[in-house]
Design an enzyme around this catalytic site. Sequence first.
Site, PDB file in Angstrom:
ATOM      1  CE  LYS A  52     -12.805  -4.356 -34.356  1.00  0.00           C
ATOM      2  NZ  LYS A  52     -13.795  -3.487 -35.140  1.00  0.00           N
ATOM      3  CD  GLN A  96     -16.857  -3.846 -37.344  1.00  0.00           C
ATOM      4  OE1 GLN A  96     -16.437  -3.904 -36.034  1.00  0.00           O
ATOM      5  NE2 GLN A  96     -16.225  -3.192 -38.347  1.00  0.00           N
ATOM      6  CG  ASP A 119     -14.714   2.280 -32.810  1.00  0.00           C
ATOM      7  OD1 ASP A 119     -13.375   1.647 -33.043  1.00  0.00           O
ATOM      8  OD2 ASP A 119     -15.541   1.819 -33.549  1.00  0.00           O
TER       9      ASP A 119
END
Length: 297
Positions: A52, A96, A119
């Site tokens: 990412k 994460q 997200d």
Amino acid sequence: MTEIIDGNAVAESVRNDLSACVDSLGDAGVVPGLATVLVGEDPASETYVSMKQRDCEEMGLNGVHVELEAEASPQELYDTIEDLNADPEVHGYLVQDPVPDHIDYREVLRRIDPAKDVDGFHPENVGRLVAGNPRFKPCTPHGVQKLLAASEIDPEGKDVTIVGRSSIVGKPLANLLLQKAEGGNATVTVCHSRTEDIDEKTRGADIVIAAVGAPEFVDGSMLSEGTVVIDVGVNRVEADTEKGYELVGDVAYEGAAEKASAITPVPGGVGPMTRAMLLYNTVRAASQQEDVAVDLP
Ligand code: NAP
């Protein structure tokens, strides 16, 4: 002929379009910022966040990475979240998953500013998605929707069977495909570990999407001729390779490809799309927060 849906090519095209948006934001003095937060040392998570960050660099985004020790207290993580919520140079960020067991991931999500929740997992954003007014479409489901569109496969009026009901793939994807909107209007069946006779549900579908987390779960015998097959699964299985493993999807590719009209490979299918859609959401977040209009793809 079975169409192999090339996720790398579609992702590249999304990234090219996003580059133009990044340029427009740059003209207005805005550099979209994406932060990743990693707690602990899970090797797969380390790989995901480094990819990412590499994507940010390649796209000219402001990439910020925060690492906390596995023993970090929940409060330390909450403090990091508060800092990121307040940081004007970070337009979007994610913590994460998985986090260590002593941290409640739901509480983590609840503390993220929904406007920066790229997200799309904050309860407010989940609610907006279900209500048909998404702020951010979760990256993997959005990537699947884009892949279908790029292959001119319109879910409207089609029977779609999704195997898997997780909060990051199965459920949001079902919601997206169900929406009364472009790229939606499908009739969706969602299967899970308590579903009886999954084969019947997959054989009756025009589009089968596998998000199970079980290598080669869906095989050719579970499909009808001409089905579109989207394989979300990424499973590491032991293999005689340099790394000692290979990546295998949730679909047994060879047999499925014989029946399918179109199919995504693993790797090179959904995976690159997930990464591209995170960049998409970051650019969208920057555009919204800085009030600079961009022409998102
Ligand atoms: P997950 O949270 O483990 O969910 C798996 C789902 O599959 C659950 O709903 C589970 O049912 C169902 N399931 C498991 N075994 C089953 C069985 N034998 N029969 C029927 N249903 C079964 O997994 P996830 O996070 O959604 O991920 C799914 C896969 O996609 C994984 O391989 C993951 O690595 C991959 N993934 C890929 C990307 C990408 O970018 N390509 C992104 C995210 C995930 P229950 O709910 O009843 O337990």
